[in-house]
Design an enzyme around this catalytic site. Structure first.
Site, PDB file in Angstrom:
ATOM      1  N   LYS A 114      48.665  36.428  15.844  1.00 58.90           N
ATOM      2  CA  LYS A 114      49.876  37.252  15.991  1.00 58.90           C
ATOM      3  C   LYS A 114      49.508  38.730  15.876  1.00 58.90           C
ATOM      4  O   LYS A 114      50.008  39.562  16.621  1.00 58.90           O
ATOM      5  CB  LYS A 114      50.911  36.923  14.900  1.00 58.90           C
ATOM      6  CG  LYS A 114      51.553  35.596  15.082  1.00 58.90           C
ATOM      7  CD  LYS A 114      52.757  35.659  16.008  1.00 58.90           C
ATOM      8  CE  LYS A 114      53.282  34.261  16.207  1.00 58.90           C
ATOM      9  NZ  LYS A 114      54.155  34.038  17.279  1.00 58.90           N
ATOM     10  N   LYS A 198      43.481  28.883  25.902  1.00 56.03           N
ATOM     11  CA  LYS A 198      43.877  27.495  25.637  1.00 56.03           C
ATOM     12  C   LYS A 198      45.297  27.275  26.141  1.00 56.03           C
ATOM     13  O   LYS A 198      46.135  28.179  26.041  1.00 56.03           O
ATOM     14  CB  LYS A 198      43.781  27.270  24.124  1.00 56.03           C
ATOM     15  CG  LYS A 198      44.733  26.250  23.551  1.00 56.03           C
ATOM     16  CD  LYS A 198      44.748  26.267  22.036  1.00 56.03           C
ATOM     17  CE  LYS A 198      46.166  26.492  21.509  1.00 56.03           C
ATOM     18  NZ  LYS A 198      46.958  25.302  21.251  1.00 56.03           N
ATOM     19  N   LYS A 201      52.172  26.256  24.515  1.00 52.48           N
ATOM     20  CA  LYS A 201      53.593  26.460  24.820  1.00 52.48           C
ATOM     21  C   LYS A 201      53.932  27.935  24.811  1.00 52.48           C
ATOM     22  O   LYS A 201      54.572  28.463  25.713  1.00 52.48           O
ATOM     23  CB  LYS A 201      54.454  25.772  23.745  1.00 52.48           C
ATOM     24  CG  LYS A 201      54.529  24.288  23.854  1.00 52.48           C
ATOM     25  CD  LYS A 201      55.126  23.696  22.575  1.00 52.48           C
ATOM     26  CE  LYS A 201      54.078  22.962  21.793  1.00 52.48           C
ATOM     27  NZ  LYS A 201      54.211  22.722  20.423  1.00 52.48           N
TER      28      LYS A 201
HETATM   29  N1  AQP Z   1      45.259  23.312  24.886  1.00 54.35           N
HETATM   30  C1  AQP Z   1      45.059  22.334  24.023  1.00 54.35           C
HETATM   31  N2  AQP Z   1      43.925  21.604  24.089  1.00 54.35           N
HETATM   32  C2  AQP Z   1      43.705  20.577  23.216  1.00 54.35           C
HETATM   33  N3  AQP Z   1      44.581  20.226  22.253  1.00 54.35           N
HETATM   34  C3  AQP Z   1      45.710  20.924  22.149  1.00 54.35           C
HETATM   35  N4  AQP Z   1      46.756  20.830  21.318  1.00 54.35           N
HETATM   36  C4  AQP Z   1      47.664  21.793  21.627  1.00 54.35           C
HETATM   37  N5  AQP Z   1      47.223  22.528  22.668  1.00 54.35           N
HETATM   38  C5  AQP Z   1      46.021  22.009  23.012  1.00 54.35           C
HETATM   39  C6  AQP Z   1      46.864  19.813  20.263  1.00 54.35           C
HETATM   40  O1  AQP Z   1      48.116  19.160  20.396  1.00 54.35           O
HETATM   41  C7  AQP Z   1      48.575  18.783  19.101  1.00 54.35           C
HETATM   42  C8  AQP Z   1      49.990  19.254  18.935  1.00 54.35           C
HETATM   43  O2  AQP Z   1      50.008  20.675  18.975  1.00 54.35           O
HETATM   44  P1  AQP Z   1      51.270  21.460  18.454  1.00 54.35           P
HETATM   45  O3  AQP Z   1      52.289  21.473  19.517  1.00 54.35           O
HETATM   46  O4  AQP Z   1      51.700  20.926  17.155  1.00 54.35           O
HETATM   47  O5  AQP Z   1      50.767  22.907  18.164  1.00 54.35           O
HETATM   48  P2  AQP Z   1      49.802  23.859  18.907  1.00 54.35           P
HETATM   49  O6  AQP Z   1      48.412  23.430  18.787  1.00 54.35           O
HETATM   50  O7  AQP Z   1      50.058  25.194  18.345  1.00 54.35           O
HETATM   51  O8  AQP Z   1      50.293  23.736  20.422  1.00 54.35           O
HETATM   52  P3  AQP Z   1      50.678  24.909  21.344  1.00 54.35           P
HETATM   53  O9  AQP Z   1      51.123  24.407  22.638  1.00 54.35           O
HETATM   54  O10 AQP Z   1      49.550  25.905  21.346  1.00 54.35           O
HETATM   55  O11 AQP Z   1      51.959  25.501  20.610  1.00 54.35           O
HETATM   56  P4  AQP Z   1      52.331  27.003  20.260  1.00 54.35           P
HETATM   57  O12 AQP Z   1      52.188  27.789  21.512  1.00 54.35           O
HETATM   58  O13 AQP Z   1      53.750  26.889  19.773  1.00 54.35           O
HETATM   59  O14 AQP Z   1      51.382  27.447  19.187  1.00 54.35           O
HETATM   60  C9  AQP Z   1      47.619  19.408  18.088  1.00 54.35           C
HETATM   61  O15 AQP Z   1      46.739  18.408  17.626  1.00 54.35           O
HETATM   62  C10 AQP Z   1      46.893  20.451  18.890  1.00 54.35           C
HETATM   63  O16 AQP Z   1      45.599  20.673  18.399  1.00 54.35           O
END
Ligand code: AQP
Length: 333
Positions: A114, A198, A201
């Protein structure tokens, strides 16, 4: 890891899951249901760090529950629940915050990301700063052997281990178990459609799984490819090219993928054809899950029952751990 226990969760911070979530974590988690004791949950309390609208949060939670089940969670094989239905997660987080230092927390990437994105310390809420402590509570309550997640969560599993270790040392007793991160070397980090970061969302560089076809098509057609290839007749690079990374992940017609790769290298195929075939492959790959999701949507009572049963089972284990933790620290009512 046979006969072992694993735990993992998904944050409903967005309206639906993407292929990074699926190939990075969920697919692996689903496979583990057959071999281990599995605890999987929707981490709704974590979503409060970013979602500040009641209706949006409720909708996100509902969608992520349906997505997760439709992708293959089997409530007869795993314990599936909502984090907020198990109050021990919050209780445990209050205790664990005392076994990690402020300077250690400042090194966590959710917070540092952030800052790098231009936010300053004044605007970062304490929920986000404390996120790894709540996540440590989510994990340590179940005394798991492993935590199947994507690479981006490695640091958070490591801090959970550090907190468990520091707690055990403080009381000279092996109360909490130090779990191993379980991360796939091939699919632990799925690249986004922008080809650089990566898939996330919050970055909007995703290919969703259950969104409307038009949205998914747009996400795929907008995908970054080889930037040095200006015309379809230019020879292109396949390695590391996101459209081919995605073909390798979910196009099960391997002969088609090989043909596209060969023609791409030789400058005999346009990006549009490669992407249209990728879209068709996406539709085929997730077709059964989509049907399952439609069935579940028509049966909200069943979904409620699955979550209720899951929470009851999770509470049994979680309350045993929190009682042991309270006993250890000297809080005995
Ligand atoms: N790009 C990715 N490659 C591999 N694994 C991923 N995960 C998320 N993005 C990738 C894995 O998915 C699980 C659930 O993730 P999450 O939604 O709880 O949180 P996150 O990792 O923070 O996912 P996002 O999409 O990146 O969300 P935001 O943008 O809100 O932070 C986890 O096991 C994660 O590792």
């Amino acid at each position: 890891m046979e006969n072992k226990r694993v735990v993992s969760g998904i944050n409903p911070s967005g309206s639906s899951l993407h292929i990074g979530n699926y190939f990075g974590a969920i697919k692996h988690q689903i496979g583990l249901q057959e071999k281990m004791e599995t605890y999987y949950f929707v981490a709704d309390l974590h979503a409060l760090t970013t979602v500040k609208d009641k209706e949006t949060l409720q909708e996100n939670i509902k969608n992520v529950v349906l997505d997760y089940l439709a992708l293959g969670l089997n409530p007869d094989r795993c314990v599936f629940f909502r984090q907020s239905d198990v109050p021990q997660h919050s209780q445990m987080a209050v205790v664990l915050g005392n076994y990690v230092t402020y300077s250690h927390m400042k090194r966590m990437h959710a917070f540092k990301d952030k800052l790098q994105k231009g936010e300053n310390e004044e605007s970062i809420n304490m929920g986000l700063f404390n996120y790894p402590i709540l996540m440590a509570a989510d994990i340590l309550l179940y005394k798991p052997d492993g935590v199947p997640v994507g690479e981006d969560q490695r640091q958070h599993v490591e801090i959970a281990r550090d907190i468990a270790d520091s707690f055990n040392k403080a009381y000279k007793k092996e109360v909490l178990v130090l779990p191993e991160p379980m991360i796939s070397t091939e699919t632990g980090k799925i690249i986004g459609t922008d080809g650089t970061r990566k898939m996330s969302k919050s970055l909007g560089n995703v290919i969703e799984i259950f969104a409307d076809e038009e949205i998914i098509k747009k996400q795929i057609m907008g995908c970054f490819t080889d930037p040095n290839r200006l015309k379809a007749t230019d020879p292109g690079t396949v390695e590391g090219n996101p459209v081919f990374v995605f073909h390798d992940l979910f196009n099960e017609d391997k002969a088609e993928v090989e043909d596209l790769k060969n023609r791409y290298r030789e400058g005999r195929v346009g990006d549009v054809e490669v992407k249209e075939k990728l879209f068709a492959a996406h539709q085929r790959y997730f077709e059964a899950a989509k049907k399952k999701r439609e069935e579940l949507t028509r049966n909200p009572e069943l979904v409620q029952k699955i979550l209720r049963d899951g929470a009851n089972k999770a509470i049994k284990l979680a309350s045993a751990t929190i009682n042991e933790v309270y006993e250890t620290v000297g809080i005995v009512n």
